[in-house]
Design a protein around this motif. Structure first.
Motif, PDB file in Angstrom:
ATOM      1  N   PHE A   1      31.301  70.410   1.554  1.00  0.00           N
ATOM      2  CA  PHE A   1      30.318  69.534   2.196  1.00  0.00           C
ATOM      3  C   PHE A   1      30.292  69.623   3.715  1.00  0.00           C
ATOM      4  N   SER A   2      31.423  69.969   4.330  1.00  0.00           N
ATOM      5  CA  SER A   2      31.445  70.034   5.802  1.00  0.00           C
ATOM      6  C   SER A   2      30.610  71.193   6.345  1.00  0.00           C
ATOM      7  N   TYR A   3      30.295  72.152   5.494  1.00  0.00           N
ATOM      8  CA  TYR A   3      29.684  73.392   6.002  1.00  0.00           C
ATOM      9  C   TYR A   3      28.228  73.583   5.610  1.00  0.00           C
ATOM     10  N   ILE A   4      27.659  72.642   4.851  1.00  0.00           N
ATOM     11  CA  ILE A   4      26.281  72.829   4.362  1.00  0.00           C
ATOM     12  C   ILE A   4      25.409  71.650   4.801  1.00  0.00           C
ATOM     13  N   ASP A   5      24.108  71.774   4.579  1.00  0.00           N
ATOM     14  CA  ASP A   5      23.183  70.751   5.095  1.00  0.00           C
ATOM     15  C   ASP A   5      22.823  69.686   4.063  1.00  0.00           C
ATOM     16  N   ILE A   6      23.719  69.399   3.130  1.00  0.00           N
ATOM     17  CA  ILE A   6      23.431  68.349   2.151  1.00  0.00           C
ATOM     18  C   ILE A   6      23.409  66.983   2.862  1.00  0.00           C
ATOM     19  N   PRO A   7      22.364  66.167   2.624  1.00  0.00           N
ATOM     20  CA  PRO A   7      22.378  64.826   3.236  1.00  0.00           C
ATOM     21  C   PRO A   7      23.575  64.021   2.714  1.00  0.00           C
ATOM     22  N   HIS A   8      24.269  63.345   3.607  1.00  0.00           N
ATOM     23  CA  HIS A   8      25.482  62.621   3.222  1.00  0.00           C
ATOM     24  C   HIS A   8      25.214  61.607   2.116  1.00  0.00           C
ATOM     25  N   LYS A   9      24.028  60.996   2.167  1.00  0.00           N
ATOM     26  CA  LYS A   9      23.712  59.958   1.172  1.00  0.00           C
ATOM     27  C   LYS A   9      23.557  60.547  -0.239  1.00  0.00           C
ATOM     28  N   ASN A  10      23.401  61.852  -0.332  1.00  0.00           N
ATOM     29  CA  ASN A  10      23.238  62.498  -1.655  1.00  0.00           C
ATOM     30  C   ASN A  10      24.576  62.848  -2.311  1.00  0.00           C
ATOM     31  N   ILE A  11      25.667  62.629  -1.578  1.00  0.00           N
ATOM     32  CA  ILE A  11      26.997  62.995  -2.095  1.00  0.00           C
ATOM     33  C   ILE A  11      27.609  61.797  -2.818  1.00  0.00           C
ATOM     34  N   HIS A  12      28.036  62.005  -4.061  1.00  0.00           N
ATOM     35  CA  HIS A  12      28.665  60.929  -4.831  1.00  0.00           C
ATOM     36  C   HIS A  12      30.023  61.412  -5.324  1.00  0.00           C
ATOM     37  N   ILE A  13      31.055  60.728  -4.860  1.00  0.00           N
ATOM     38  CA  ILE A  13      32.424  61.020  -5.317  1.00  0.00           C
ATOM     39  C   ILE A  13      33.022  59.674  -5.707  1.00  0.00           C
ATOM     40  N   PRO A  14      33.570  59.546  -6.903  1.00  0.00           N
ATOM     41  CA  PRO A  14      34.120  58.242  -7.287  1.00  0.00           C
ATOM     42  C   PRO A  14      35.088  57.720  -6.223  1.00  0.00           C
ATOM     43  N   ASP A  15      35.027  56.408  -5.994  1.00  0.00           N
ATOM     44  CA  ASP A  15      35.850  55.773  -4.967  1.00  0.00           C
ATOM     45  C   ASP A  15      37.177  55.334  -5.574  1.00  0.00           C
ATOM     46  N   GLY A  16      38.244  55.955  -5.135  1.00  0.00           N
ATOM     47  CA  GLY A  16      39.564  55.666  -5.700  1.00  0.00           C
ATOM     48  C   GLY A  16      40.212  54.408  -5.157  1.00  0.00           C
ATOM     49  N   MET A  17      39.566  53.743  -4.187  1.00  0.00           N
ATOM     50  CA  MET A  17      40.197  52.600  -3.519  1.00  0.00           C
ATOM     51  C   MET A  17      39.566  51.260  -3.903  1.00  0.00           C
ATOM     52  N   LEU A  18      38.883  51.215  -5.013  1.00  0.00           N
ATOM     53  CA  LEU A  18      38.204  49.975  -5.415  1.00  0.00           C
ATOM     54  C   LEU A  18      39.193  48.923  -5.880  1.00  0.00           C
ATOM     55  N   HIS A  19      38.793  47.649  -5.747  1.00  0.00           N
ATOM     56  CA  HIS A  19      39.561  46.568  -6.365  1.00  0.00           C
ATOM     57  C   HIS A  19      39.349  46.651  -7.865  1.00  0.00           C
ATOM     58  N   GLU A  20      40.385  46.306  -8.598  1.00  0.00           N
ATOM     59  CA  GLU A  20      40.340  46.366 -10.063  1.00  0.00           C
ATOM     60  C   GLU A  20      39.085  45.688 -10.619  1.00  0.00           C
ATOM     61  N   SER A  21      38.736  44.545 -10.047  1.00  0.00           N
ATOM     62  CA  SER A  21      37.614  43.752 -10.578  1.00  0.00           C
ATOM     63  C   SER A  21      36.260  44.415 -10.329  1.00  0.00           C
ATOM     64  N   ASP A  22      36.197  45.392  -9.429  1.00  0.00           N
ATOM     65  CA  ASP A  22      34.917  46.037  -9.118  1.00  0.00           C
ATOM     66  C   ASP A  22      34.701  47.334  -9.902  1.00  0.00           C
TER      67      ASP A  22
END
Ligand code: PGA
Length: 260
Positions: free
Chosen positions: A105-126
């Motif tokens: 991702f650092s080297y291409i022109d993909i819009p940042h908002k189009n990138i989805h990577i699961p968030d490993g830091m979520l609260h359990e309840s979320d």
């Protein structure tokens, strides 16, 4: 490419035996690029399901090369990563977020908002709602066009570990001991390897329109044979790919499924 390739079709799966992992990776990157360009000509979005690990690195390297040298734009591309460790920040060098920016991702022109990577830091309840939302975002874009996959030595896809349900969707899951042992060299010691992860489900993966599965090297030979030569079994999640109507099994000289 035909010189480098030996093709076999088993039910829906198309087994492609390449002379090397590098040649396989170039071909997979070429087909992804072809699809990106096609969707651009049609004024459509392109939705990619992405994997981490050693296996797809050369695919990403080739896509970056095509961006730099062959005017391949990623402006209409949306990506959904397969998984992420729970408890690792984006800045952690072993997080899959870090990996994706380091290799692609650092080297291409993909819009940042189009990138989805699961968030490993979520609260359990979320986590529950977050995972449902991950699924919804994929559906709202019309589903994944191309999913790329590697395989764990225990047959996992993403972090869908042995005994996972074929109908599973994105969720939090416990990592198998063998997966944590395999990850230990990167983390230094077993106790530092996360115990849980978020992963796309088997159903999420199997809903992709096209799948490029890649398995390279001697260490993957046994599990590739078990997954694709034997019957479908819950103990080897990769064997579920046998049910997919458009799945390319891209192999190298070590994982090759045909005696030549
Ligand atoms: P690897 O990992 O690409 O580093 O072999 C694949 C996996 O564990 O899914």
């Amino acid at each position: 490419m035909t010189n480098n390739l030996f093709l076999v079709i088993i039910i829906g799966m198309i087994i492609e035996n390449y002379k090397s992992s590098y040649l396989a990776s170039l071909e997979v990157a070429e087909r992804i690029a072809f699809h990106i360009r096609k969707t651009q000509l049609e004024n459509k979005q392109c939705v990619l399901g992405l994997a981490t690990g050693a296996t797809p690195i050369n695919v990403y390297q080739e896509l970056v090369r095509m961006y730099k040298r062959e005017n391949l734009s990623f402006e209409n591309v949306h990506t959904f990563n397969l998984d992420e460790y729970c408890g690792l920040r984006k800045t952690h060098m072993e997080s899959y977020y870090y990996f994706m920016f380091e290799h692609l991702f650092s080297y291409i022109d993909i819009p940042h908002k189009n990138i989805h990577i699961p968030d490993g830091m979520l609260h359990e309840s979320d986590i529950h709602n977050y995972c449902l939302d991950y699924e919804s975002q994929i559906s709202e874009l019309g589903g994944i066009d191309i999913q790329i996959l590697g395989i764990g030595r225990n047959g996992h896809l993403g972090f869908n570990e042995p005994n996972c349900d074929i109908n599973s969707i994105t969720r939090k899951t416990k990592l198998a001991k063998s997966t944590r042992i395999d990850a230990t060299p990167s983390f230094g010691k077993l106790s530092c390897v996360p115990k849980y992860a978020l992963t796309m489900g088997m159903q999420t993966i199997l809903n992709a329109k096209t799948i490029y599965f890649m398995a390279f090297g001697e260490s993957k030979k046994h599990i590739v044979e078990t997954a694709f030569k034997d019957e479908i079994t819950i103990e080897v999640p990769a064997s579920y790919l046998q049910t997919h109507p458009n799945c390319y099994i891209c192999l190298d000289q070590y994982t090759n499924l045909i005696e030549q």
